[in-house]
Design an enzyme around this catalytic site. Structure first.
Site, PDB file in Angstrom:
ATOM      1  N   CYS A   1      51.580  64.238  30.362  1.00 23.24           N
ATOM      2  CA  CYS A   1      50.883  63.902  28.991  1.00 23.24           C
ATOM      3  C   CYS A   1      50.341  65.243  28.566  1.00 23.24           C
ATOM      4  CB  CYS A   1      49.530  63.089  29.348  1.00 23.24           C
ATOM      5  SG  CYS A   1      48.747  63.508  30.934  1.00 23.24           S
TER       6      CYS A   1
ATOM      7  N   GLU B   1      43.170  56.546  27.979  1.00 24.43           N
ATOM      8  CA  GLU B   1      43.594  58.020  28.134  1.00 24.43           C
ATOM      9  C   GLU B   1      45.038  58.111  27.828  1.00 24.43           C
ATOM     10  OE1 GLU B   1      41.783  60.607  28.607  1.00 24.43           O
ATOM     11  OE2 GLU B   1      39.745  59.925  29.432  1.00 24.43           O
TER      12      GLU B   1
HETATM   13  P1  NAD Z   1      53.156  52.965  28.931  1.00 25.89           P
HETATM   14  O1  NAD Z   1      51.907  52.911  27.861  1.00 25.89           O
HETATM   15  O2  NAD Z   1      54.403  52.562  28.601  1.00 25.89           O
HETATM   16  O3  NAD Z   1      52.388  52.026  30.324  1.00 25.89           O
HETATM   17  C1  NAD Z   1      51.216  52.506  30.745  1.00 25.89           C
HETATM   18  C2  NAD Z   1      50.879  51.046  31.493  1.00 25.89           C
HETATM   19  O4  NAD Z   1      50.330  50.336  30.636  1.00 25.89           O
HETATM   20  C3  NAD Z   1      51.832  50.469  32.588  1.00 25.89           C
HETATM   21  O5  NAD Z   1      51.404  50.227  33.476  1.00 25.89           O
HETATM   22  C4  NAD Z   1      52.377  49.382  31.516  1.00 25.89           C
HETATM   23  O6  NAD Z   1      52.967  48.568  32.498  1.00 25.89           O
HETATM   24  C5  NAD Z   1      51.299  48.884  31.008  1.00 25.89           C
HETATM   25  N1  NAD Z   1      51.361  47.893  29.692  1.00 25.89           N
HETATM   26  C6  NAD Z   1      52.330  47.980  28.980  1.00 25.89           C
HETATM   27  N2  NAD Z   1      52.328  47.077  27.938  1.00 25.89           N
HETATM   28  C7  NAD Z   1      51.023  46.488  28.357  1.00 25.89           C
HETATM   29  C8  NAD Z   1      50.212  45.511  27.416  1.00 25.89           C
HETATM   30  N3  NAD Z   1      50.626  44.747  26.612  1.00 25.89           N
HETATM   31  N4  NAD Z   1      48.831  45.174  27.950  1.00 25.89           N
HETATM   32  C9  NAD Z   1      48.528  45.744  29.210  1.00 25.89           C
HETATM   33  N5  NAD Z   1      49.308  46.941  29.618  1.00 25.89           N
HETATM   34  C10 NAD Z   1      50.428  47.284  29.329  1.00 25.89           C
HETATM   35  O7  NAD Z   1      53.184  54.174  29.531  1.00 25.89           O
HETATM   36  P2  NAD Z   1      54.039  55.231  30.586  1.00 25.89           P
HETATM   37  O8  NAD Z   1      55.214  55.319  29.869  1.00 25.89           O
HETATM   38  O9  NAD Z   1      53.856  54.586  31.805  1.00 25.89           O
HETATM   39  O10 NAD Z   1      53.197  56.843  30.706  1.00 25.89           O
HETATM   40  C11 NAD Z   1      53.525  57.891  29.632  1.00 25.89           C
HETATM   41  C12 NAD Z   1      52.366  57.726  28.580  1.00 25.89           C
HETATM   42  O11 NAD Z   1      51.159  58.189  29.338  1.00 25.89           O
HETATM   43  C13 NAD Z   1      52.531  58.943  27.770  1.00 25.89           C
HETATM   44  O12 NAD Z   1      52.273  58.462  26.521  1.00 25.89           O
HETATM   45  C14 NAD Z   1      51.725  59.943  28.242  1.00 25.89           C
HETATM   46  O13 NAD Z   1      51.206  61.079  27.703  1.00 25.89           O
HETATM   47  C15 NAD Z   1      50.370  59.161  28.808  1.00 25.89           C
HETATM   48  N6  NAD Z   1      49.612  59.766  29.817  1.00 25.89           N
HETATM   49  C16 NAD Z   1      48.404  60.120  29.268  1.00 25.89           C
HETATM   50  C17 NAD Z   1      47.389  60.738  30.389  1.00 25.89           C
HETATM   51  C18 NAD Z   1      46.252  61.228  29.907  1.00 25.89           C
HETATM   52  O14 NAD Z   1      45.361  61.585  31.042  1.00 25.89           O
HETATM   53  N7  NAD Z   1      45.778  61.053  28.567  1.00 25.89           N
HETATM   54  C19 NAD Z   1      47.975  60.843  31.582  1.00 25.89           C
HETATM   55  C20 NAD Z   1      49.321  60.360  31.981  1.00 25.89           C
HETATM   56  C21 NAD Z   1      50.133  59.666  30.993  1.00 25.89           C
END
Ligand code: NAD
Length: 531
Positions: free
Chosen positions: A321, A287
């Protein structure tokens, strides 16, 4: 929280800031939460607490001098151990049966609801949500657990009698758990998006290794705390903390993980999506982000539209999001719409969100603030007009946090990057269009497809919108939020295109099934034993 704390049903769309009992309970919880800040928290691996040699700090975006908590910098070996613990716990959890699993999940939901003020106040400190948004996130977590449990029950554990070609043959379809699921969560719904996906996997009979965002691990930890107190067996729900590129990457690469559910940015989600299935097919639900449009036609109630857009663009600083980050408004009504929107944006009070008077708090970190500053500079440089906002507040206590102002930009071409890229800050671009057709073309011309809204009081326009908008969650004339505010069992929430991989949404009736795989069982002669 004290025994006097009221029990209230709180959702994003029904929150009322005028409820004095709620406000007093939250004030008390803020005091208690403040006394709880600054502690060290362990990981949980096989039911055993684990720390390590190194710690990272979880600091408040309200005030970077405020240490919320410290968590271990987990290693790849910690993740391997957590996966091994989850594998060992899987057969007993699967064989416990779904009815007993639901009892545990439902009592965790009750604990979370009882603690909504305590957890909500901690969340306010950790990520900067205002009190109503924080309470909503906690109660959404509890409702996700309840709703997914209800789905398992409504489908009788997903055992379905099938047809037969002879009287001697008994066939059924049984949905079974895969094994161990990795759950990777983002900072912005730190409890609901740890708890919801983990609960989906657990209810289905899988075991879990949960990794929260390093910007917001505390509310993920609190979810695990509630689950442990509700009686989740050791090893069934493991909790590891640390950087995405080691702890997260181990989850992606380790063959002991059978399925993955990720919520976060498009960049990280797509990397995981490709990497996770590199060697063989494994289910992965991603997501991801959004660049969510609102369309305002000449038939709209402009007051309703300005209110709905203001709430969705600036609620939690545009860090949902589902946040509304671009508007396409018909030229004839654009000046009046912008006037009403700016009027509302300028009434927003920005500051410490644990305080009742502040509706908007900080963005999550320095990087987000820099993104905001860069977007403002770029908009000005490319001929845009900052209709309101564009500043960062640094006076008094606000100088210790990350406080941008709600910003509306007009006058940029609709082909501009700022109409395309997700920024995740309180920055809204407004473009003028000649027609609904043009608005829809622009709204759909994006890699994303998460949420969208329209304000129109023309039924044929609404029909056209509903038939052609490319997004997983859409709203029509929603004053309480043009594109935001989904609730479990009410609005399914999932993205199309680059916003989500599965086409089956969280919060909705087809979610739990994604954590299961089908087995067809044909038994000749006698009735099969209970599944
Ligand atoms: P992010 O992608 O920076 O991080 C999300 C998670 O991924 C964190 O736990 C992070 O530590 C982990 N991560 C980072 N690099 C990784 C890797 N190489 N391998 C595995 N895991 C890794 O996102 P964020 O800044 O925490 O959240 C904001 C983003 O999330 C926005 O783009 C938002 O739109 C999206 N979001 C989407 C939804 C949805 O339901 N579609 C809901 C909430 C947030």
């Amino acid at each position: 929280m004290t025994a006097a704390a009221p029990r209230m049903k709180i959702s994003y769309a029904t929150l009322s800031a005028d409820d004095e009992q709620l406000q007093a309970a939250f004030d008390a919880a803020v005091g208690e939460a403040r006394a709880e800040l600054g502690r060290d928290y362990p990981m949980f691996i096989g039911g055993i607490e684990r720390t390590g040699d190194a710690w990272f700090e979880d600091r408040s975006p309200i005030d970077r001098e405020l240490l919320v908590a410290r968590f271990p910098v987990g290693t790849r070996q910690d993740v391997r151990d957590a996966i091994a613990a989850a594998r060992a716990a899987f057969p007993a959890w699967r064989d416990l049966g779904w009815r007993r699993r639901l009892e545990i999940i439902r009592s965790a939901a009750e604990l979370i609801s009882e603690r909504q003020f305590r957890y909500g106040a901690l969340m306010s400190f950790e990520v900067g949500k205002n009190r109503l948004e924080a309470l909503g996130d906690v109660e959404e977590t509890a409702d996700l657990l309840r709703y997914y449990a209800d789905q398992m029950e409504a489908h009788d554990g997903f055992v379905l009698p099938m047809g037969s070609l002879s009287e001697a043959e008994h066939t059924r379809s049984v949905l079974k758990p895969h094994g161990v699921w990795g759950v990777i969560s983002p900072f912005n719904f730190p409890m609901a998006l740890s708890g919801g996906p983990a609960a989906g996997a657990l209810i289905a009979g899988n075991t879990v290794v949960l990794k929260p965002s390093s910007d917001a691990p505390l509310l993920g930890w609190k979810f695990v705390e509630a689950m442990r107190e509700a009686g989740i067996p050791d090893g069934v729900l493991n909790f590891v903390t640390g950087p995405g590129d080691t702890v997260g990457a181990e989850l992606e690469e380790n063959p002991g993980i059978d399925g993955m559910v990720f919520t976060g940015s498009y960049e990280v989600g797509m990397r995981l999506y490709r990497g996770f299935t590199r060697d063989y097919p494994r289910p992965i639900i991603t997501e991801m982000g959004g660049k969510n449009p609102a369309i305002i036609t000449a038939s709209a109630d402009l007051d309703e539209a300005a209110e709905g857009v203001m709430r969705s663009a600036f609620g939690f600083d545009g860090q949902k999001c589902s946040a509304n980050s671009r508007v396409y408004v018909e030229r004839s009504v654009a000046p009046e719409f912008v006037r009403l929107l700016v009027e509302r944006a300028e009434r927003i009070v920005v500051g410490d969100p644990t305080r009742r008077e502040n509706w908007m708090g900080p963005v999550i970190n320095e990087r987000s603030l820099a993104k905001f500053r860069d977007a403002v500079a770029e908009a000005k440089q490319d001929g845009g007009t900052i209709a309101t906002g564009g500043r960062v507040l640094t006076d008094g206590d606000r100088g210790r946090g990350y406080f941008p102002t709600p910003t509306v930009v007009t006058g940029l071409p609709t082909s501009h990057r700022l109409f395309r890229d997700e920024l995740f800050v309180p920055f809204l671009v407004v473009g003028e269009v000649e027609s609904l057709d043009e608005a829809l073309r622009l709204a759909n011309d994006t890699e994303y497809g998460l949420t969208a809204g329209i304000f129109s009081h023309d039924r044929s326009e609404i029909t056209t919108f509903l038939n052609s908008i490319q997004a997983g969650v859409v709203y029509v004339n929603r004053r309480s939020g043009a594109t935001t505010g989904a609730w479990p069992g009410i609005q399914s929430f999932g993205g199309w295109k680059g916003s989500g991989s599965s086409g089956k949404s969280g919060l909705g009736p087809y979610y739990v099934q994604q954590f299961l795989r089908e087995q067809s069982q044909t038994v000749m002669g006698e009735e099969p034993p209970p599944a």
